[in-house]
Design an enzyme around this catalytic site. Structure first.
Site, PDB file in Angstrom:
ATOM      1  N   LYS A 112      18.747 -11.876 -47.087  1.00  0.00           N
ATOM      2  CA  LYS A 112      17.531 -11.419 -47.769  1.00  0.00           C
ATOM      3  C   LYS A 112      17.118 -12.436 -48.841  1.00  0.00           C
ATOM      4  O   LYS A 112      17.771 -12.560 -49.871  1.00  0.00           O
ATOM      5  CB  LYS A 112      17.734 -10.054 -48.428  1.00  0.00           C
ATOM      6  CG  LYS A 112      16.376  -9.434 -48.775  1.00  0.00           C
ATOM      7  CD  LYS A 112      16.420  -8.394 -49.858  1.00  0.00           C
ATOM      8  CE  LYS A 112      16.377  -8.966 -51.234  1.00  0.00           C
ATOM      9  NZ  LYS A 112      15.146  -9.706 -51.578  1.00  0.00           N
ATOM     10  N   GLU A 132      27.425 -14.946 -57.834  1.00  0.00           N
ATOM     11  CA  GLU A 132      27.037 -16.165 -58.571  1.00  0.00           C
ATOM     12  C   GLU A 132      25.916 -15.746 -59.507  1.00  0.00           C
ATOM     13  O   GLU A 132      24.803 -15.476 -59.059  1.00  0.00           O
ATOM     14  CB  GLU A 132      26.529 -17.233 -57.592  1.00  0.00           C
ATOM     15  CG  GLU A 132      27.561 -17.753 -56.628  1.00  0.00           C
ATOM     16  CD  GLU A 132      28.601 -18.630 -57.289  1.00  0.00           C
ATOM     17  OE1 GLU A 132      28.358 -19.141 -58.401  1.00  0.00           O
ATOM     18  OE2 GLU A 132      29.681 -18.782 -56.700  1.00  0.00           O
ATOM     19  N   CYS A 155      20.462 -22.083 -62.738  1.00  0.00           N
ATOM     20  CA  CYS A 155      21.531 -21.230 -63.285  1.00  0.00           C
ATOM     21  C   CYS A 155      22.423 -22.002 -64.239  1.00  0.00           C
ATOM     22  O   CYS A 155      22.915 -21.460 -65.216  1.00  0.00           O
ATOM     23  CB  CYS A 155      22.351 -20.642 -62.146  1.00  0.00           C
ATOM     24  SG  CYS A 155      22.913 -21.883 -60.989  1.00  0.00           S
ATOM     25  N   GLU A 177      19.813 -15.696 -71.491  1.00  0.00           N
ATOM     26  CA  GLU A 177      19.333 -16.604 -70.448  1.00  0.00           C
ATOM     27  C   GLU A 177      17.827 -16.401 -70.270  1.00  0.00           C
ATOM     28  O   GLU A 177      17.385 -15.292 -69.949  1.00  0.00           O
ATOM     29  CB  GLU A 177      20.045 -16.331 -69.113  1.00  0.00           C
ATOM     30  CG  GLU A 177      19.625 -17.328 -68.047  1.00  0.00           C
ATOM     31  CD  GLU A 177      20.203 -17.032 -66.667  1.00  0.00           C
ATOM     32  OE1 GLU A 177      20.244 -15.856 -66.264  1.00  0.00           O
ATOM     33  OE2 GLU A 177      20.595 -17.995 -65.985  1.00  0.00           O
TER      34      GLU A 177
HETATM   35  P1  NAD Z   1      17.547 -11.344 -59.454  1.00  0.00           P
HETATM   36  O1  NAD Z   1      18.883 -10.851 -59.820  1.00  0.00           O
HETATM   37  O2  NAD Z   1      16.359 -10.638 -59.979  1.00  0.00           O
HETATM   38  O3  NAD Z   1      17.357 -11.389 -57.868  1.00  0.00           O
HETATM   39  C1  NAD Z   1      18.251 -12.088 -57.027  1.00  0.00           C
HETATM   40  C2  NAD Z   1      18.206 -11.464 -55.658  1.00  0.00           C
HETATM   41  O4  NAD Z   1      18.727 -10.147 -55.748  1.00  0.00           O
HETATM   42  C3  NAD Z   1      16.821 -11.320 -55.056  1.00  0.00           C
HETATM   43  O5  NAD Z   1      16.876 -11.554 -53.669  1.00  0.00           O
HETATM   44  C4  NAD Z   1      16.484  -9.871 -55.322  1.00  0.00           C
HETATM   45  O6  NAD Z   1      15.571  -9.341 -54.405  1.00  0.00           O
HETATM   46  C5  NAD Z   1      17.832  -9.216 -55.170  1.00  0.00           C
HETATM   47  N1  NAD Z   1      17.987  -7.936 -55.862  1.00  0.00           N
HETATM   48  C6  NAD Z   1      17.333  -7.494 -56.963  1.00  0.00           C
HETATM   49  N2  NAD Z   1      17.752  -6.256 -57.290  1.00  0.00           N
HETATM   50  C7  NAD Z   1      18.698  -5.906 -56.391  1.00  0.00           C
HETATM   51  C8  NAD Z   1      19.515  -4.770 -56.203  1.00  0.00           C
HETATM   52  N3  NAD Z   1      19.446  -3.709 -57.008  1.00  0.00           N
HETATM   53  N4  NAD Z   1      20.388  -4.761 -55.178  1.00  0.00           N
HETATM   54  C9  NAD Z   1      20.500  -5.829 -54.364  1.00  0.00           C
HETATM   55  N5  NAD Z   1      19.742  -6.935 -54.479  1.00  0.00           N
HETATM   56  C10 NAD Z   1      18.852  -6.975 -55.482  1.00  0.00           C
HETATM   57  O7  NAD Z   1      17.567 -12.875 -59.880  1.00  0.00           O
HETATM   58  P2  NAD Z   1      16.372 -13.902 -59.806  1.00  0.00           P
HETATM   59  O8  NAD Z   1      15.445 -13.595 -60.931  1.00  0.00           O
HETATM   60  O9  NAD Z   1      15.854 -13.993 -58.423  1.00  0.00           O
HETATM   61  O10 NAD Z   1      17.192 -15.240 -60.087  1.00  0.00           O
HETATM   62  C11 NAD Z   1      17.502 -15.657 -61.335  1.00  0.00           C
HETATM   63  C12 NAD Z   1      18.961 -15.415 -61.667  1.00  0.00           C
HETATM   64  O11 NAD Z   1      19.823 -15.965 -60.678  1.00  0.00           O
HETATM   65  C13 NAD Z   1      19.350 -16.093 -62.954  1.00  0.00           C
HETATM   66  O12 NAD Z   1      20.123 -15.225 -63.737  1.00  0.00           O
HETATM   67  C14 NAD Z   1      20.180 -17.276 -62.496  1.00  0.00           C
HETATM   68  O13 NAD Z   1      21.079 -17.757 -63.456  1.00  0.00           O
HETATM   69  C15 NAD Z   1      20.852 -16.730 -61.292  1.00  0.00           C
HETATM   70  N6  NAD Z   1      21.323 -17.820 -60.434  1.00  0.00           N
HETATM   71  C16 NAD Z   1      22.663 -18.093 -60.375  1.00  0.00           C
HETATM   72  C17 NAD Z   1      23.127 -19.158 -59.590  1.00  0.00           C
HETATM   73  C18 NAD Z   1      24.600 -19.502 -59.543  1.00  0.00           C
HETATM   74  O14 NAD Z   1      24.992 -20.292 -58.677  1.00  0.00           O
HETATM   75  N7  NAD Z   1      25.446 -18.956 -60.398  1.00  0.00           N
HETATM   76  C19 NAD Z   1      22.212 -19.916 -58.849  1.00  0.00           C
HETATM   77  C20 NAD Z   1      20.864 -19.602 -58.945  1.00  0.00           C
HETATM   78  C21 NAD Z   1      20.430 -18.546 -59.727  1.00  0.00           C
END
Ligand code: NAD
Length: 486
Positions: free
Chosen positions: A173, A251, A285, A382
């Site tokens: 997804k 992650e 991230c 963040e």
């Molecule tokens: P997000 O948590 O809002 O969404 C990430 C994914 O999770 C999306 O596909 C979203 O649709 C899904 N999602 C949202 N709510 C959910 C739920 N209740 N159940 C299951 N899936 C759900 O994050 P974002 O805004 O898309 O991305 C930014 C975040 O990702 C930042 O905090 C960043 O640091 C982190 N990030 C971490 C890494 C790493 O390698 N550690 C890499 C990239 C991004």
């Protein structure tokens, strides 16, 4: 023209009853619609992945065959690299030069795990008996892969590569804002790789709390590999606990310290500070969003950062000269601007601080620099946009204390000509990745992941593949003597 996309399930393109618009954040234009999947739509994809794992040809495919398919996927990505990069930039706003690098890295990742498919093996263990004791490595099963919007194709491949290499089947997804490159990847694979059995790769689009949650809570899914925000990660763990206690890797977010001692080369260091946080508009991230600078050089350091920041070119991300594009969406831009407003109330604004008018309808935010101590909200939260806080420190112990004063532990960097000091800091900082005299290089050969609330599990490297494998102990009795139990 607005392209209409469907889900990719069981080797077919499947319509669902609702749709969601996908927007180009540089222009505000709707560029596509994608499926807004319900829980039932996700369940259909899980069923396809389940069938492909339990009774399809994937289960009996040799490691050599799986490896060859991954190499073929990499070849397809490289052959269509220009189109994929263009699509990525139009969808998420990152500069085209960065998208091009991401696409090449995505192919490299597939090649790495293509090669690893034939290196999966167990061990023999010296148990104190007349027996042969060994382990088998087996695929976990059906895995749900949930990825964010900042590196849409690349982060999908970080999960897809090791999962398929291990022999799992997947339902992926993408983030709701940026599904297009992954859908295009599926279309290319569908068209050019008919050997991939139906149901091995499934792509569903939709809202996180609906489609993502359905994947997390499915009783038919054996594992979820999630990348996203820390709060969402917490939700994922709740969902896993509520359902079948499936295996889970996370992650999550970061607030990574980029530490500069007074003996560093100021010119290279200030370049490293800016690159470390403003690459990909700060939507990284591992962004070095806390720049820790030794107090004796802090004034000069800040002056150079401000002067160089004024020269960062914001604009059309399809223009090869652009260094920073728009942030991913209007909603995210509002969030970043609100964070900047909150930062102004408690920290000294050094540069930027508002919306940039690079393209009139685009979601551009000025690269923004604050100075404060580590207690300020802006230094702790963040922001996931082009916002950095510069924090002066007194000595090595002070730097280490501030670096570790965060709930996160994804990455850190340290800059100094004194290698002994660098190595002491490397050992003292609680983070999954520590760079010395550089920031952000990232290699598929080396593990990626965080300490503390930046998650658990590792992506990439051998360890990244191990996340998708179970270990089975096999014990073979070699003694023909009867069991002396009575
Ligand atoms: P997000 O948590 O809002 O969404 C990430 C994914 O999770 C999306 O596909 C979203 O649709 C899904 N999602 C949202 N709510 C959910 C739920 N209740 N159940 C299951 N899936 C759900 O994050 P974002 O805004 O898309 O991305 C930014 C975040 O990702 C930042 O905090 C960043 O640091 C982190 N990030 C971490 C890494 C790493 O390698 N550690 C890499 C990239 C991004």
């Amino acid at each position: 023209m607005v392209v209409q996309h469907r889900n990719y399930v069981g080797g077919e393109w499947v319509s669902v009853s609702a749709a969601r618009e996908v927007v180009n954040p540089a222009t505000g234009a709707v560029i596509a619609t994608v499926a807004e999947s319900s829980a039932a739509d996700v369940a259909a994809a899980v069923r396809a992945a389940r069938d492909a794992f339990d009774s399809g040809p994937w289960r009996t495919a040799t490691a050599q065959a799986r490896g060859r398919l991954l190499f073929e996927m990499a070849r397809i990505v490289r052959e269509h690299a220009a189109d994929l990069a263009h699509l990525e930039t139009r969808n998420c706003g990152k500069p085209i030069v960065e998208s091009e690098m991401d696409v090449q890295d995505a192919a490299t990742c597939l090649e790495y795990y293509g090669g690893l498919a034939t290196k999966i093996h167990g061990e023999t263990l010296p148990v104190p008996d007349n027996a042969l004791n060994l382990t088998l490595k087996e695929p976990v099963g059906v895995v749900g892969l949930i990825v964010p919007w900042n590196y849409p194709l690349l982060l999908a491949m970080w999960k897809l590569g090791p999962a398929l290499s291990a022999g799992c089947t997947v339902v992926l997804k993408p983030a709701e804002q940026t599904p297009l490159s992954m859908l295009e990847f599926a279309r290319l694979v569908h068209e050019h790789l008919p050997e991939l059995p139906p149901g091995v790769l499934n792509v569903v689009t939709g809202d996180g709390p609906v489609a993502g949650r359905a994947l997390v809570e499915s009783m038919e899914v054996d594992q979820v590999a999630f990348t996203g925000g820390t709060e969402t990660g917490r939700e994922v763990l709740h969902g896993v606990a509520r359902s079948n206690l499936k295996k889970v890797s996370l992650e999550l977010g970061g607030k990574s310290p980029n530490i500069f001692f007074s003996d560093c080369d100021l010119d290279a260091a200030t370049d490293g500070a800016l690159f470390g946080v403003f690459i990909n508009q700060g939507e990284v991230c591992s962004a070095g969003s806390r720049v820790l600078v030794q107090r004796t050089i802090a004034a000069e350091f800040l002056a150079r950062m401000r002067e160089k920041t004024a020269r960062i070119r914001l604009g059309d991300p399809l223009d090869r000269a652009t260094k920073m594009g728009p942030v991913v969406s209007r909603e995210h831009m509002e969030r970043v601007l609100a964070a900047i407003e909150r930062g102004r109330a408690e920290a000294r604004l050094v540069a930027g601080g508002g919306r940039a008018a690079a393209l009139p309808a685009g979601c551009f935010v000025e690269p923004t620099i604050f100075e404060s101590d580590n207690a300020a909200w802006i230094a702790r939260e963040e922001i996931f946009g082009p916002v950095v806080t510069v924090i002066p420190f007194d000595d090595e112990a002070d730097a280490i204390r501030i670096a570790n004063d965060t709930p996160y532990g994804l990455a850190a960097a340290v800059w100094s000509r004194d290698i002994f000091r660098c190595l002491r800091v490397v050992k003292a900082v609680r983070a999954g990745i520590v760079w010395v005299n550089t920031m952000q290089p990232c290699y598929v050969e080396s593990p990626w992941g965080g300490y503390k609330q930046s998650g658990h599990g590792r992506e990439m490297s051998l360890q990244g593949q191990d996340e998708f494998l179970e270990t089975k102990q096999v014990h073979i009795n070699l003694s023909e003597a009867p069991l002396a139990w009575y």
